[in-house]
Design a protein around this motif. Structure first.
Motif, short mmCIF file in Angstrom:
data_model
loop_
_atom_site.label_atom_id
_atom_site.label_comp_id
_atom_site.label_asym_id
_atom_site.label_seq_id
_atom_site.Cartn_x
_atom_site.Cartn_y
_atom_site.Cartn_z
N ALA A 220 9.63 -11.63 -14.37
CA ALA A 220 9.66 -10.13 -15.04
C ALA A 220 10.07 -10.14 -16.34
N ASP A 221 11.32 -11.00 -16.79
CA ASP A 221 11.52 -11.02 -18.23
C ASP A 221 10.49 -11.79 -18.95
N THR A 222 9.77 -12.72 -18.49
CA THR A 222 8.75 -13.34 -19.35
C THR A 222 7.58 -12.46 -19.77
N ALA A 223 7.03 -11.72 -18.74
CA ALA A 223 5.96 -11.03 -18.82
C ALA A 223 6.27 -9.64 -19.49
N ASP A 224 5.00 -8.96 -20.10
CA ASP A 224 5.36 -7.62 -20.53
C ASP A 224 5.16 -6.67 -19.58
N GLU A 225 4.54 -6.87 -18.50
CA GLU A 225 4.38 -5.97 -17.46
C GLU A 225 4.29 -6.84 -16.04
N VAL A 226 5.05 -6.24 -15.01
CA VAL A 226 5.18 -6.67 -13.82
C VAL A 226 4.76 -5.91 -12.65
N LEU A 227 4.29 -6.59 -11.70
CA LEU A 227 4.13 -5.83 -10.32
C LEU A 227 4.55 -6.82 -9.26
N PHE A 228 5.02 -6.26 -8.16
CA PHE A 228 5.61 -7.15 -7.11
C PHE A 228 4.97 -6.89 -5.83
N VAL A 229 5.07 -8.07 -5.05
CA VAL A 229 4.55 -8.30 -3.79
C VAL A 229 5.70 -8.95 -2.88
N PRO A 230 5.68 -8.64 -1.65
CA PRO A 230 6.94 -9.20 -0.74
C PRO A 230 6.91 -10.69 -0.83
N GLU A 231 7.91 -11.23 -0.38
CA GLU A 231 8.25 -12.55 -0.10
C GLU A 231 7.30 -12.97 1.01
N ALA A 232 6.59 -14.27 1.18
CA ALA A 232 5.95 -14.57 2.17
C ALA A 232 5.98 -16.26 2.42
N HIS A 233 5.28 -16.67 3.24
CA HIS A 233 4.91 -18.02 3.50
C HIS A 233 3.94 -18.40 2.26
N PRO A 234 4.27 -19.67 1.64
CA PRO A 234 3.36 -19.89 0.62
C PRO A 234 1.85 -19.82 0.99
N LEU A 235 1.50 -20.07 2.12
CA LEU A 235 -0.02 -19.96 2.16
C LEU A 235 -0.55 -18.40 2.53
N MET A 236 0.39 -17.64 2.65
CA MET A 236 -0.02 -16.24 2.65
C MET A 236 -0.19 -15.33 1.43
N TYR A 237 0.25 -16.04 0.24
CA TYR A 237 0.13 -15.43 -0.92
C TYR A 237 -1.41 -14.76 -1.10
N PRO A 238 -2.29 -15.74 -0.74
CA PRO A 238 -3.73 -15.11 -1.10
C PRO A 238 -4.14 -13.56 -0.56
N PHE A 239 -3.40 -13.20 0.62
CA PHE A 239 -3.64 -12.08 1.09
C PHE A 239 -3.14 -10.89 0.34
N LEU A 240 -1.63 -11.21 -0.15
CA LEU A 240 -0.65 -10.29 -0.59
C LEU A 240 -1.14 -10.24 -2.14
N LEU B 223 0.75 -1.37 0.07
CA LEU B 223 0.00 0.10 -0.07
C LEU B 223 0.69 1.20 0.11
N ALA B 224 2.03 1.03 0.31
CA ALA B 224 2.95 2.38 0.36
C ALA B 224 3.46 2.80 -1.18
N ASN B 225 3.13 1.77 -1.90
CA ASN B 225 3.68 2.14 -3.30
C ASN B 225 2.66 1.78 -4.24
N THR B 226 1.62 2.30 -4.34
CA THR B 226 0.46 2.04 -5.30
C THR B 226 0.70 2.80 -6.75
N ALA B 227 1.56 3.54 -6.73
CA ALA B 227 1.88 4.31 -8.12
C ALA B 227 1.89 3.26 -9.31
N PRO B 228 2.90 2.40 -9.29
CA PRO B 228 2.93 1.64 -10.38
C PRO B 228 1.70 0.81 -11.00
N ILE B 229 0.79 0.48 -9.67
CA ILE B 229 -0.47 -0.32 -10.00
C ILE B 229 -1.47 0.74 -10.82
N GLN B 230 -1.59 1.87 -10.29
CA GLN B 230 -2.24 2.84 -10.88
C GLN B 230 -1.77 3.15 -12.41
N ALA B 231 -0.46 3.30 -12.67
CA ALA B 231 0.06 3.62 -13.96
C ALA B 231 -0.34 2.41 -14.95
#
Ligand code: F6R
Length: 365
Positions: free
Chosen positions: A312-332, A205-213
């Protein structure tokens, strides 16, 4: 009282770290590496006898229930299924003695969910509520349950209730798991992972500019795919629902594995695919699906884990989330897709908080 935000949807997206903290407060026990839920009205013996878990809900709450089935099966090793409440009710459902039912509903007033709950109860089944609105009909008529404590959700599109429902279900999975085969260390790891989620969402939430763009660049598209695997497959369904509700862009959520079974026919240069690519056991498979779409000239957007160069290299566009426990990715992964829907709606001049034809709570069948 949108205090500093343009819409309730935006405000409620930003409230998620605090809402999740409230959903977890007092419910995680580090001493015994387990969870506590006061209102279940079930003793240990009854919980041990549960042989199957069925989650009833509609819309976004149904997607939260679907995510929960993966966490429950993994942590509790008990079969779990999510059912559309509206469908279960009219199927003359089999209510087994050892099944435990949950009715998940933000409002606690959704007619489809309420009637399905009553049908299960009429057949002798036990139904627990997972509600936000205190004293709502489902909360009152259920046989026990959990409040998610999200605070009022005003925006018609549900956001914080989704992640708070996940938090509540994960606490339940932790406590059931610890009664069965989950070790102290495994339980402690889940607690640590859950407690890290609010901060990880704050980073997003501290870096929403790339999502908006990104939303600005793609808001004129008329069709979208959201693709995920495993526990993040329901997150893809939810992302598609959010986008269609608030921006009126036609969006489909699919398991990334399923696109080759038909939907690939719809991929063109005008139809972007938004892939959820966490670092979990299915990452390689998702990358393969990304390549299938690219080979058909479909634009590929990836939501990946910080530092994942290959994606990132495979996609045309990429957004990132922090690394987490595998079960926690749905939140992120949910949070950037909520913001993406929000910003697409803004770019298209839609009435974000009150989409056409929709009401906050659907009290008719
Ligand atoms: C989607 C949305 C709806 C609700 C559904 C269930 O953003 O708001 O799909 O999730 O109507 O509502 P509750 O959770 O109140 O039972």
């Amino acid at each position: 009282e949108k205090t500093g935000f343009s819409h309730f949807m935006e405000k409620e997206i930003h409230e998620q770290p605090e809402a999740i903290r409230r959903a977890l407060r007092g419910r995680l026990d580090r001493e015994y590496a387990t969870g506590h839920l006061g209102g279940l009205n079930l003793g240990s013996r009854e919980l041990l006898e549960v042989g199957r878990i069925v989650l009833l809900a509609a819309g976004t709450s149904y997607h939260a229930g679907m995510v929960a089935t993966y966490a429950l099966e993994e942590l509790v090793r008990v079969p779990a299924v999510a059912e559309l409440a509206s469908e279960l009710r009219y199927r003359n459902p089999l209510v087994e003695r050892d099944a435990l039912y949950f009715a998940a509903s933000q409002s606690g007033e959704t007619a489809d969910t309420l009637y399905a709950m009553r049908e299960v109860q009429r057949k002798g089944g036990r139904v627990l509520g997972v509600c936000n609105v205190v004293g709502s009909t489902i909360a009152r008529e259920s046989d026990g349950g959990v409040y998610i404590h999200s605070g009022p959700e005003i925006s018609v599109a549900s956001t914080k209730a989704f992640t708070s429902q996940l938090a509540a279900f994960y606490v339940f999975a932790l406590l059931m798991g610890r009664m069965r085969h989950l070790s102290f260390d495994q339980g402690a790891r889940i607690i640590e992972a859950l407690e890290a989620v609010p901060k990880q969402i704050e980073t997003i939430l501290a870096n929403t500019a790339p999502i908006q763009a990104l939303a600005k660049r793609y808001a004129s598209c008329e069709h979208f795919f959201f693709l995920g695997r495993g526990i993040n497959y329901p997150v893809a369904l939810e992302a598609a629902l959010k986008l269609k509700e608030v921006s009126y862009i036609h969006a489909e959520g699919y398991s990334a594995a399923e696109i080759k079974h038909g939907p690939l026919a719809l991929i063109t240069e005008e139809t972007p695919s938004f892939f959820l690519v966490p670092r979990d056991g299915l990452r390689e498979k998702v990358i393969t699906s990304m390549k299938e779409v690219k080979a058909r000239r479909g634009p590929v957007i990836a939501l990946a884990v910080e530092g994942d160069r290959e994606v990132a290299d495979t996609a045309d566009e990429v957004l990132f989330v922090p690394e987490a426990h595998p079960l926690m990715y749905p939140f992120l992964l949910a949070v950037p897709t909520q913001l993406f829907a929000y910003y697409c709606a803004l770019a298209r001049g839609c009435n974000v908080d009150q989409p056409r034809n929709l009401a906050k709570s659907v009290t008719v069948e």
